[in-house]
Design a protein around this motif. Structure first.
Motif, PDB file in Angstrom:
ATOM      1  N   PRO A  22       0.810  -1.222   0.000  1.00 19.91           N
ATOM      2  CA  PRO A  22       0.000   0.000   0.000  1.00 19.91           C
ATOM      3  C   PRO A  22       0.840   1.268   0.000  1.00 19.91           C
ATOM      4  O   PRO A  22       0.391   2.315  -0.454  1.00 19.91           O
ATOM      5  CB  PRO A  22      -0.820  -0.118   1.286  1.00 19.91           C
ATOM      6  CG  PRO A  22      -0.045  -1.029   2.156  1.00 19.91           C
ATOM      7  CD  PRO A  22       0.678  -1.974   1.223  1.00 19.91           C
ATOM      8  N   GLU A  23       2.099   1.197   0.490  1.00 27.99           N
ATOM      9  CA  GLU A  23       2.937   2.393   0.522  1.00 27.99           C
ATOM     10  C   GLU A  23       3.263   2.871  -0.885  1.00 27.99           C
ATOM     11  O   GLU A  23       3.299   4.063  -1.155  1.00 27.99           O
ATOM     12  CB  GLU A  23       4.247   2.121   1.269  1.00 27.99           C
ATOM     13  CG  GLU A  23       4.084   1.619   2.683  1.00 27.99           C
ATOM     14  CD  GLU A  23       3.967   0.101   2.742  1.00 27.99           C
ATOM     15  OE1 GLU A  23       4.443  -0.574   1.807  1.00 27.99           O
ATOM     16  OE2 GLU A  23       3.382  -0.410   3.694  1.00 27.99           O
ATOM     17  N   ILE A  24       3.512   1.925  -1.772  1.00 30.16           N
ATOM     18  CA  ILE A  24       3.870   2.295  -3.142  1.00 30.16           C
ATOM     19  C   ILE A  24       2.695   2.970  -3.835  1.00 30.16           C
ATOM     20  O   ILE A  24       2.863   3.933  -4.564  1.00 30.16           O
ATOM     21  CB  ILE A  24       4.366   1.053  -3.909  1.00 30.16           C
ATOM     22  CG1 ILE A  24       5.663   0.555  -3.289  1.00 30.16           C
ATOM     23  CG2 ILE A  24       4.539   1.356  -5.384  1.00 30.16           C
ATOM     24  CD1 ILE A  24       6.180  -0.727  -3.868  1.00 30.16           C
ATOM     25  N   VAL A  25       1.490   2.486  -3.570  1.00 30.21           N
ATOM     26  CA  VAL A  25       0.302   3.100  -4.164  1.00 30.21           C
ATOM     27  C   VAL A  25       0.127   4.509  -3.633  1.00 30.21           C
ATOM     28  O   VAL A  25      -0.192   5.433  -4.379  1.00 30.21           O
ATOM     29  CB  VAL A  25      -0.941   2.232  -3.871  1.00 30.21           C
ATOM     30  CG1 VAL A  25      -2.200   2.915  -4.347  1.00 30.21           C
ATOM     31  CG2 VAL A  25      -0.794   0.876  -4.519  1.00 30.21           C
ATOM     32  N   ALA A  26       0.361   4.712  -2.325  1.00 28.62           N
ATOM     33  CA  ALA A  26       0.220   6.037  -1.726  1.00 28.62           C
ATOM     34  C   ALA A  26       1.258   7.005  -2.290  1.00 28.62           C
ATOM     35  O   ALA A  26       0.946   8.164  -2.569  1.00 28.62           O
ATOM     36  CB  ALA A  26       0.349   5.947  -0.210  1.00 28.62           C
ATOM     37  N   VAL A  27       2.485   6.538  -2.490  1.00 30.39           N
ATOM     38  CA  VAL A  27       3.530   7.390  -3.051  1.00 30.39           C
ATOM     39  C   VAL A  27       3.182   7.756  -4.489  1.00 30.39           C
ATOM     40  O   VAL A  27       3.376   8.890  -4.911  1.00 30.39           O
ATOM     41  CB  VAL A  27       4.907   6.697  -2.964  1.00 30.39           C
ATOM     42  CG1 VAL A  27       5.961   7.455  -3.748  1.00 30.39           C
ATOM     43  CG2 VAL A  27       5.322   6.555  -1.517  1.00 30.39           C
ATOM     44  N   GLY A  28       2.636   6.806  -5.237  1.00 32.18           N
ATOM     45  CA  GLY A  28       2.225   7.102  -6.607  1.00 32.18           C
ATOM     46  C   GLY A  28       1.134   8.148  -6.650  1.00 32.18           C
ATOM     47  O   GLY A  28       1.133   9.034  -7.508  1.00 32.18           O
ATOM     48  N   ALA A  29       0.194   8.073  -5.723  1.00 32.66           N
ATOM     49  CA  ALA A  29      -0.881   9.071  -5.675  1.00 32.66           C
ATOM     50  C   ALA A  29      -0.326  10.445  -5.307  1.00 32.66           C
ATOM     51  O   ALA A  29      -0.757  11.462  -5.861  1.00 32.66           O
ATOM     52  CB  ALA A  29      -1.939   8.630  -4.667  1.00 32.66           C
ATOM     53  N   LEU A  30       0.631  10.479  -4.389  1.00 30.80           N
ATOM     54  CA  LEU A  30       1.241  11.761  -4.015  1.00 30.80           C
ATOM     55  C   LEU A  30       2.036  12.351  -5.172  1.00 30.80           C
ATOM     56  O   LEU A  30       2.031  13.564  -5.382  1.00 30.80           O
ATOM     57  CB  LEU A  30       2.141  11.582  -2.795  1.00 30.80           C
ATOM     58  CG  LEU A  30       1.414  11.327  -1.471  1.00 30.80           C
ATOM     59  CD1 LEU A  30       2.429  11.059  -0.369  1.00 30.80           C
ATOM     60  CD2 LEU A  30       0.532  12.503  -1.112  1.00 30.80           C
ATOM     61  N   ARG A  31       2.720  11.502  -5.931  1.00 27.75           N
ATOM     62  CA  ARG A  31       3.475  11.994  -7.089  1.00 27.75           C
ATOM     63  C   ARG A  31       2.534  12.561  -8.137  1.00 27.75           C
ATOM     64  O   ARG A  31       2.834  13.565  -8.776  1.00 27.75           O
ATOM     65  CB  ARG A  31       4.334  10.882  -7.676  1.00 27.75           C
ATOM     66  CG  ARG A  31       5.520  10.522  -6.790  1.00 27.75           C
ATOM     67  CD  ARG A  31       6.382   9.479  -7.426  1.00 27.75           C
ATOM     68  NE  ARG A  31       6.935   9.972  -8.676  1.00 27.75           N
ATOM     69  CZ  ARG A  31       7.542   9.223  -9.573  1.00 27.75           C
ATOM     70  NH1 ARG A  31       7.665   7.936  -9.371  1.00 27.75           N
ATOM     71  NH2 ARG A  31       8.018   9.733 -10.675  1.00 27.75           N
ATOM     72  N   THR A  32       1.395  11.913  -8.324  1.00 23.46           N
ATOM     73  CA  THR A  32       0.419  12.409  -9.291  1.00 23.46           C
ATOM     74  C   THR A  32      -0.112  13.767  -8.857  1.00 23.46           C
ATOM     75  O   THR A  32      -0.205  14.697  -9.672  1.00 23.46           O
ATOM     76  CB  THR A  32      -0.744  11.408  -9.426  1.00 23.46           C
ATOM     77  OG1 THR A  32      -0.214  10.158  -9.835  1.00 23.46           O
ATOM     78  CG2 THR A  32      -1.764  11.893 -10.426  1.00 23.46           C
ATOM     79  N   LEU A  33      -0.452  13.891  -7.600  1.00 23.10           N
ATOM     80  CA  LEU A  33      -0.967  15.165  -7.085  1.00 23.10           C
ATOM     81  C   LEU A  33       0.096  16.256  -7.168  1.00 23.10           C
ATOM     82  O   LEU A  33      -0.194  17.385  -7.589  1.00 23.10           O
ATOM     83  CB  LEU A  33      -1.424  14.984  -5.634  1.00 23.10           C
ATOM     84  CG  LEU A  33      -2.056  16.194  -4.970  1.00 23.10           C
ATOM     85  CD1 LEU A  33      -3.330  16.591  -5.716  1.00 23.10           C
ATOM     86  CD2 LEU A  33      -2.360  15.897  -3.523  1.00 23.10           C
ATOM     87  N   ALA A  34       1.327  15.936  -6.813  1.00 18.78           N
ATOM     88  CA  ALA A  34       2.408  16.921  -6.891  1.00 18.78           C
ATOM     89  C   ALA A  34       2.660  17.327  -8.334  1.00 18.78           C
ATOM     90  O   ALA A  34       2.910  18.500  -8.623  1.00 18.78           O
ATOM     91  CB  ALA A  34       3.680  16.347  -6.273  1.00 18.78           C
TER      92      ALA A  34
END
Length: 65
Positions: A23-35
């Protein structure tokens, strides 16, 4: 003949973080998309608006004789 059977399952195709155990990788991907949306798209949209209003408010060029 045909293609060999794939070892993909529904859980690997869906990308469900609880089933894949990451789940951490998915959360980091979502943060990268938002950034990326904030840091790239917003300044580009602002500069496009600046260029548009600069263009429409500039004087018309004089016609050639």
């Amino acid at each position: 003949m045909g293609f060999p059977r794939s070892k993909l399952t529904a859980s690997t195709l869906s990308g469900n973080p609880t089933e894949s155990g990451q789940p951490e990788i998915v959360a980091v991907g979502a943060l990268r998309t938002l950034a990326g949306q904030i840091l790239v798209t917003a300044p580009v949209a602002i500069m496009a608006a600046v260029q548009y209003f600069t263009t429409i408010n500039s004087p018309m060029p004089t016609p050639a004789k």
